[in-house]
Structures are given as C-alpha cells and as structure tokens.
Write an enzyme that holds these catalytic residues in place. Structure first.
Site, PDB file in Angstrom:
ATOM      1  N   GLU A 127       0.861  -1.198   0.000  1.00 11.66           N
ATOM      2  CA  GLU A 127       0.000   0.000   0.000  1.00 11.66           C
ATOM      3  C   GLU A 127       0.889   1.237   0.000  1.00 11.66           C
ATOM      4  O   GLU A 127       2.098   1.140   0.261  1.00 11.66           O
ATOM      5  CB  GLU A 127      -0.882  -0.012   1.254  1.00 11.66           C
ATOM      6  CG  GLU A 127      -1.804  -1.220   1.287  1.00 11.66           C
ATOM      7  CD  GLU A 127      -2.773  -1.214   2.459  1.00 11.66           C
ATOM      8  OE1 GLU A 127      -2.684  -0.312   3.327  1.00 11.66           O
ATOM      9  OE2 GLU A 127      -3.622  -2.129   2.492  1.00 11.66           O
ATOM     10  N   ALA A 130       2.546   1.057   3.302  1.00 14.70           N
ATOM     11  CA  ALA A 130       2.979  -0.243   3.846  1.00 14.70           C
ATOM     12  C   ALA A 130       3.657  -1.051   2.752  1.00 14.70           C
ATOM     13  O   ALA A 130       2.994  -1.594   1.869  1.00 14.70           O
ATOM     14  CB  ALA A 130       1.798  -1.013   4.412  1.00 14.70           C
ATOM     15  N   GLY A 131       4.999  -1.088   2.809  1.00 19.72           N
ATOM     16  CA  GLY A 131       5.772  -1.857   1.827  1.00 19.72           C
ATOM     17  C   GLY A 131       6.512  -2.963   2.554  1.00 19.72           C
ATOM     18  O   GLY A 131       6.000  -4.061   2.742  1.00 19.72           O
ATOM     19  N   SER A 180       0.064  -8.589  12.402  1.00 20.87           N
ATOM     20  CA  SER A 180       0.036  -9.613  11.344  1.00 20.87           C
ATOM     21  C   SER A 180      -1.075 -10.634  11.575  1.00 20.87           C
ATOM     22  O   SER A 180      -1.529 -11.280  10.631  1.00 20.87           O
ATOM     23  CB  SER A 180       1.394 -10.313  11.241  1.00 20.87           C
ATOM     24  OG  SER A 180       1.703 -10.964  12.448  1.00 20.87           O
ATOM     25  N   GLN A 281      42.702  -7.550 -20.002  1.00 19.21           N
ATOM     26  CA  GLN A 281      42.460  -8.246 -18.737  1.00 19.21           C
ATOM     27  C   GLN A 281      41.313  -7.643 -17.919  1.00 19.21           C
ATOM     28  O   GLN A 281      40.560  -8.360 -17.269  1.00 19.21           O
ATOM     29  CB  GLN A 281      43.736  -8.270 -17.897  1.00 19.21           C
ATOM     30  CG  GLN A 281      44.759  -9.241 -18.453  1.00 19.21           C
ATOM     31  CD  GLN A 281      45.960  -9.399 -17.548  1.00 19.21           C
ATOM     32  OE1 GLN A 281      46.243  -8.560 -16.707  1.00 19.21           O
ATOM     33  NE2 GLN A 281      46.692 -10.480 -17.725  1.00 19.21           N
ATOM     34  N   GLN A 338      29.546  -0.938 -18.689  1.00 20.11           N
ATOM     35  CA  GLN A 338      30.957  -0.518 -18.724  1.00 20.11           C
ATOM     36  C   GLN A 338      31.705  -1.199 -19.875  1.00 20.11           C
ATOM     37  O   GLN A 338      32.528  -0.573 -20.538  1.00 20.11           O
ATOM     38  CB  GLN A 338      31.613  -0.867 -17.370  1.00 20.11           C
ATOM     39  CG  GLN A 338      32.898  -0.126 -17.099  1.00 20.11           C
ATOM     40  CD  GLN A 338      32.693   1.373 -16.869  1.00 20.11           C
ATOM     41  OE1 GLN A 338      31.587   1.830 -16.681  1.00 20.11           O
ATOM     42  NE2 GLN A 338      33.779   2.133 -16.921  1.00 20.11           N
ATOM     43  N   GLU A 365       9.255  -7.406  -3.770  1.00 20.92           N
ATOM     44  CA  GLU A 365       9.242  -8.754  -3.162  1.00 20.92           C
ATOM     45  C   GLU A 365      10.316  -8.918  -2.080  1.00 20.92           C
ATOM     46  O   GLU A 365      11.030  -9.918  -2.012  1.00 20.92           O
ATOM     47  CB  GLU A 365       9.322  -9.841  -4.241  1.00 20.92           C
ATOM     48  CG  GLU A 365       8.138  -9.726  -5.206  1.00 20.92           C
ATOM     49  CD  GLU A 365       7.606 -11.037  -5.703  1.00 20.92           C
ATOM     50  OE1 GLU A 365       7.750 -12.041  -5.002  1.00 20.92           O
ATOM     51  OE2 GLU A 365       7.032 -11.040  -6.790  1.00 20.92           O
TER      52      GLU A 365
HETATM   53  N1  CAA Z   1       5.092 -18.672   5.149  1.00 19.58           N
HETATM   54  C1  CAA Z   1       4.105 -18.839   6.045  1.00 19.58           C
HETATM   55  N2  CAA Z   1       4.048 -18.184   7.216  1.00 19.58           N
HETATM   56  C2  CAA Z   1       5.030 -17.307   7.462  1.00 19.58           C
HETATM   57  C3  CAA Z   1       6.072 -17.074   6.562  1.00 19.58           C
HETATM   58  C4  CAA Z   1       6.093 -17.814   5.363  1.00 19.58           C
HETATM   59  N3  CAA Z   1       7.072 -17.654   4.483  1.00 19.58           N
HETATM   60  N4  CAA Z   1       6.886 -16.125   7.081  1.00 19.58           N
HETATM   61  C5  CAA Z   1       6.360 -15.782   8.268  1.00 19.58           C
HETATM   62  N5  CAA Z   1       5.241 -16.505   8.502  1.00 19.58           N
HETATM   63  C6  CAA Z   1       4.392 -16.474   9.677  1.00 19.58           C
HETATM   64  C7  CAA Z   1       5.234 -16.599  10.939  1.00 19.58           C
HETATM   65  O1  CAA Z   1       5.485 -17.947  11.232  1.00 19.58           O
HETATM   66  C8  CAA Z   1       4.338 -15.965  11.974  1.00 19.58           C
HETATM   67  O2  CAA Z   1       3.379 -16.911  12.394  1.00 19.58           O
HETATM   68  P1  CAA Z   1       2.914 -16.956  13.926  1.00 19.58           P
HETATM   69  O3  CAA Z   1       2.267 -15.631  14.190  1.00 19.58           O
HETATM   70  O4  CAA Z   1       1.972 -18.115  13.979  1.00 19.58           O
HETATM   71  O5  CAA Z   1       4.156 -17.156  14.720  1.00 19.58           O
HETATM   72  C9  CAA Z   1       3.603 -14.865  11.180  1.00 19.58           C
HETATM   73  O6  CAA Z   1       3.746 -15.213   9.795  1.00 19.58           O
HETATM   74  C10 CAA Z   1       4.170 -13.497  11.415  1.00 19.58           C
HETATM   75  O7  CAA Z   1       5.527 -13.576  11.294  1.00 19.58           O
HETATM   76  P2  CAA Z   1       6.461 -12.423  11.859  1.00 19.58           P
HETATM   77  O8  CAA Z   1       5.714 -11.547  12.832  1.00 19.58           O
HETATM   78  O9  CAA Z   1       7.696 -13.084  12.312  1.00 19.58           O
HETATM   79  O10 CAA Z   1       6.703 -11.547  10.630  1.00 19.58           O
HETATM   80  P3  CAA Z   1       7.988 -11.689   9.794  1.00 19.58           P
HETATM   81  O11 CAA Z   1       9.138 -11.280  10.647  1.00 19.58           O
HETATM   82  O12 CAA Z   1       8.058 -13.035   9.174  1.00 19.58           O
HETATM   83  O13 CAA Z   1       7.786 -10.574   8.659  1.00 19.58           O
HETATM   84  C11 CAA Z   1       9.067  -9.178   7.275  1.00 19.58           C
HETATM   85  C12 CAA Z   1       8.524  -9.399   8.652  1.00 19.58           C
HETATM   86  C13 CAA Z   1      10.105 -10.239   6.926  1.00 19.58           C
HETATM   87  C14 CAA Z   1       9.717  -7.808   7.232  1.00 19.58           C
HETATM   88  C15 CAA Z   1       7.885  -9.271   6.274  1.00 19.58           C
HETATM   89  O14 CAA Z   1       6.921  -8.308   6.598  1.00 19.58           O
HETATM   90  C16 CAA Z   1       8.327  -9.079   4.850  1.00 19.58           C
HETATM   91  O15 CAA Z   1       8.752 -10.032   4.194  1.00 19.58           O
HETATM   92  N6  CAA Z   1       8.206  -7.844   4.309  1.00 19.58           N
HETATM   93  C17 CAA Z   1       8.426  -7.585   2.893  1.00 19.58           C
HETATM   94  C18 CAA Z   1       7.110  -7.633   2.183  1.00 19.58           C
HETATM   95  C19 CAA Z   1       7.283  -7.798   0.698  1.00 19.58           C
HETATM   96  O16 CAA Z   1       8.105  -8.566   0.213  1.00 19.58           O
HETATM   97  N7  CAA Z   1       6.425  -7.093  -0.037  1.00 19.58           N
HETATM   98  C20 CAA Z   1       6.420  -7.150  -1.499  1.00 19.58           C
HETATM   99  C21 CAA Z   1       5.025  -7.427  -1.996  1.00 19.58           C
HETATM  100  S1  CAA Z   1       4.974  -7.460  -3.724  1.00 19.58           S
HETATM  101  C22 CAA Z   1       3.548  -6.582  -4.133  1.00 19.58           C
HETATM  102  O17 CAA Z   1       2.688  -6.379  -3.333  1.00 19.58           O
HETATM  103  C23 CAA Z   1       3.398  -5.977  -5.476  1.00 19.58           C
HETATM  104  C24 CAA Z   1       3.655  -6.752  -6.707  1.00 19.58           C
HETATM  105  O18 CAA Z   1       2.870  -6.694  -7.653  1.00 19.58           O
HETATM  106  C25 CAA Z   1       4.926  -7.504  -6.877  1.00 19.58           C
END
Ligand code: CAA
Length: 404
Positions: A127, A130-131, A180, A281, A338, A365
């Site tokens: 959003e 929120a990224g 979350s 080189q 380059q 991502e």
């Molecule tokens: N699969 C399943 N569950 C998962 C998981 C995964 N890969 N990763 C975490 N979880 C679960 C955890 O186990 C946890 O579960 P519990 O509450 O039961 O313990 C829960 O999710 C919450 O986990 P955390 O509080 O530990 O959160 P986190 O630390 O894993 O996440 C973060 C923090 C890593 C910064 C995460 O927010 C993140 O990856 N941020 C980046 C987001 C991103 O990549 N955004 C891009 C989106 S792309 C888009 O929208 C547009 C497009 O078109 C491409």
C-alpha cells in the site's frame, strides 16, 4: 545430486527460449521506449501454456514441476524483465497460492481460467504506506452477514490494470494481539462494483510492463472468496512471497545471463589498441564476474526449486536466492554497460535497459535489506522455518499430469 535437466524441462526451456528470441527480442526495445506493454504478450503467453506452466493439468495447467517454472522465468527475463514480472504475480504470487490454500471450488472458479490464460491474476499486499512493513497495511475488510466490505488502496501492483483476479490482503481484526494476526486474504475480481485501477507512469525500469494501483471502495466480497481462514492473511501473503521471490530470483539469473551473453558478443567484436577488447584483462575480469554470478545464482535457484518439488519449506533458501541473484543482476548490468562503454549508455544496445530493469528487483518482493535481515536472523536463531498449516504441495508427476 543430479544437476541434469530432464527431457520435459529441456523442452519447456527451449519452447520459451524460442518464443523470446523470435517474438520478444526483435521489438522489446521499442515497447520499452514507448513505455507500453505489447498487447499481444499476455494472450501469447497464455496460448503457449506459460501462464499455467507448473499448475496440474486437472486445473487447466501444463503439469510441469517447480524447477521448470524457474527455467521458464530465466528464459523470459533473458528477453525482458516485464515478461518475468507477469509470471511473478500471475503464477508465483497468485495461482500457486490458489493451489496451496484454495478450496476445490475456488480452484475451479479462479485457478482453472488463470492456468488456461483466459484470466490474468495479480497480488495486492503493498500500500502507499505499507511496503517492507507489510503487516502495517490499512485496507479493511468488515464482515456483514455472509459478505466482507473492503475499503483501501493498493500500490505498486504489477498487472493492476490488466488483471481480472486480485489476491487482496486486508485487515479483518484491528484488535488482534499483533498486527500480522489481524489480516485475511480475499479473491477480488476487477468487475466487482467499487474496484478501480490505474497505471503508474515514469518508472526507471520495467517500462514495457504494467505497474499500477488498485482502489477498493465499499467492495462487497462474498464469504466464499475468502482464501484460508480469518487471521491467516499474513501467513498466506508470506507463503505467496516464497513463490514470487523464487520467480524473481530465477528471472534475475536470466538477466545476468543476458548481460554475460551481450558482453561476450560485444567484447569479441569491438577493438581497441589493435585487438578485440575481450583480450584486455580488465574486460576479462568483468566477464568472469558475470559468469561467477550467473552460475552461483542458478545453483541457488535450482536448490530452492528442488526443495519446492519435495514440498519442503524453503523460505530461507528462496530469500537467499532472491537476494543474491537480484543484487548481482544490478552488478552485472553495471559491468555490462561498462564493457559497452559509451554505446552502453545509449539505447542502441540493450544493456542500458538491463540496468534500469535490474534495479526494481532489489526493491520489490522484499528489499535486499529485508533479505539481509532475514538471513542474519536465521543464522542467529531469531527466526526458524516451522511447518505451515498448508505447504505448497510437493511435485507429484502422476497427479500433476493426470486429466481431471
Ligand atoms: N510462510 C508462512 N508463514 C510465514 C512465513 C512464510 N514464508 N513467514 C512468516 N510466517 C508467519 C510466521 O510464522 C508468523 O506466524 P505466527 O504468528 O503463527 O508465529 C507470522 O507469519 C508473522 O511472522 P512475523 O511476525 O515473524 O513476521 P515476519 O518477521 O516473518 O515478517 C518481514 C517481517 C520479513 C519484514 C515481512 O513483513 C516481509 O517479508 N516484508 C516484505 C514484504 C514484501 O516482500 N512485499 C512485497 C510485496 S509485492 C507486491 O505487493 C506488489 C507486486 O505486484 C509484486
């Protein structure tokens, strides 16, 4: 360990390589310059079965494995990043989530037309505010009877104005013990009243692609369009990213290969100081780096793909592949420019497009910074891969290739 590709994988790889060489590479520079997506790309990818490449035949797909998905993404991004982005959202972040989390009815309604290429799909997590901190998203979903009313805006959404189906993550419980835990995933369709979309212009790269926003104003989403349970939205989103990041990593590997191949060709032709620059080189050094980055990225991608085929949780390995391959695709593109010298700085050659395209993938991502922190947290024991309620199903050729 067996690093050889099987016949099916090689066939799919060749089919996509031919498509890219014959139908994409000749005019992709023009589309990039016009900042428009070639309207025939999505229908053609559908026709060739690319949009359903690793979806079981019974759900309208081609029944290939997850390694083939990686190989296909590499070939697509060898041509242009915008084609791989299609796979990241349509397949990685959406169709595979339906395969993983969807009910049989949701698979029939949404996954089958997506895999056949009749409908296009996107993923709406990010959003305006929120990224990286995805759990802070503000879109709300209020339950009224057997419907949810969605309000909010999603930003930086690939295929926003082209997709028919969106996987939307919204907040259903503002009082959940942690942010979350209050999120839920929904399948929203572009024809639902209250859904509007638009494109974002003026991007540094992925100019021949479609990136935009999706706005939802009092959108009524039936309960049967909820993916998973209430409160599972964040986990579903993260599991989607395990697949999306895999396609990004594989694509970045293809971008490094593009830099390597173009640089090799140019270095063998261009002469300075009485010999082709390939014999200097410092040019060799750049070619050698690109080779090193390509092979390392490829191996990391293949390990993640192999783990997906086994149905083993691969969040860490996928994150590492995505982080390494995308960071090094930026480096490879810089080095390629380059090697080309002043010509690399103009759009007469494709390497300036590679450089502009490479930069997006270290942001979307999961930024490289997020992946750095994740890797450190795994190493330090602050984070671990626990089993999910629902894993991406292991690849089972018999099931994948059987008719319904
Ligand atoms: N699969 C399943 N569950 C998962 C998981 C995964 N890969 N990763 C975490 N979880 C679960 C955890 O186990 C946890 O579960 P519990 O509450 O039961 O313990 C829960 O999710 C919450 O986990 P955390 O509080 O530990 O959160 P986190 O630390 O894993 O996440 C973060 C923090 C890593 C910064 C995460 O927010 C993140 O990856 N941020 C980046 C987001 C991103 O990549 N955004 C891009 C989106 S792309 C888009 O929208 C547009 C497009 O078109 C491409």
């Amino acid at each position: 360990m067996d690093f050889s590709l099987n016949e099916e994988q090689r066939e799919a790889q060749k089919m996509v390589r031919d498509f890219v060489q014959k139908e994409v590479m000749p005019d992709i520079g023009e589309w990039d310059r016009k900042q428009e997506m070639n309207p025939s790309i999505l229908p053609r990818m559908g026709e060739l079965g690319i949009l359903g490449i690793c979806i079981p035949v019974r759900y309208g797909g081609q029944g290939f494995d997850y390694i083939t998905l990686g190989l296909v993404c590499e070939e697509l991004e060898r041509g242009d990043t915008t084609l791989r982005v299609v796979m990241s959202v349509h397949m990685g972040l959406n169709s595979l989530a339906l395969l993983q989390w969807g009910t049989e009815e949701q698979k029939q309604r949404f996954l089958v037309p997506q895999a056949r290429g009749e409908k296009y799909a996107a993923f709406c997590l990010t959003e305006p505010n929120a990224g990286s901190d995805a759990a802070a998203l503000q879109t709300t979903a209020r339950k009224v009877g057997n419907k949810y009313i969605l309000n909010g805006e999603k930003m930086w959404i690939s295929l926003a104005s082209k997709a028919h189906h969106f996987l939307v993550v919204a907040r259903t419980d503002p009082n959940a013990p942690k942010p979350s835990a209050g999120l839920t995933a929904f399948i929203v369709t572009s024809d639902m009243p209250g859904v509007t979309t638009g494109d974002i212009h003026g991007k540094l790269g992925v100019r021949a692609g479609s990136t935009g926003w999706v706005k939802m104003e009092n959108v009524e989403v039936p309960e049967e369009n909820r993916l998973g349970e209430e409160g599972e939205g964040f986990k579903i989103a993260m599991s989607c990213l395990d697949n999306g990041r895999y396609t990004v990593a594989a694509g970045a590997t293809g971008l490094i290969r593009a830099c390597l191949e173009e640089s090799v060709n140019y270095a063998l032709e261009r002469e300075t100081f009485g010999k082709p620059i390939a014999h200097h080189q410092l040019v060799k050094q750049k070619i050698a780096w690109m080779r090193q980055w390509y092979d390392t990225s490829w191996l990391l991608v293949m390990r993640a793909g192999w783990m997906k085929n086994q149905g083993v949780r691969n969040t860490r390995e996928t994150s590492l592949a995505k982080w390494y391959a995308t960071d090094h695709s930026v480096k490879a593109a810089l080095e390629a420019v380059q090697v080309f010298g002043a010509y690399g700085y103009s759009d007469e050659y494709p390497v300036e497009r590679y450089l502009r395209n490479s930069k997006g993938a270290v942001i979307y991502e999961g930024t490289s910074e997020i992946h750095t922190l994740m890797q450190a947290d795994y190493a330090l024991g602050f984070r671990e891969d626990r089993p999910l309620r629902c894993e991406l199903p292991a690849y089972d050729a018999e099931f994948w290739q059987a008719e319904a």
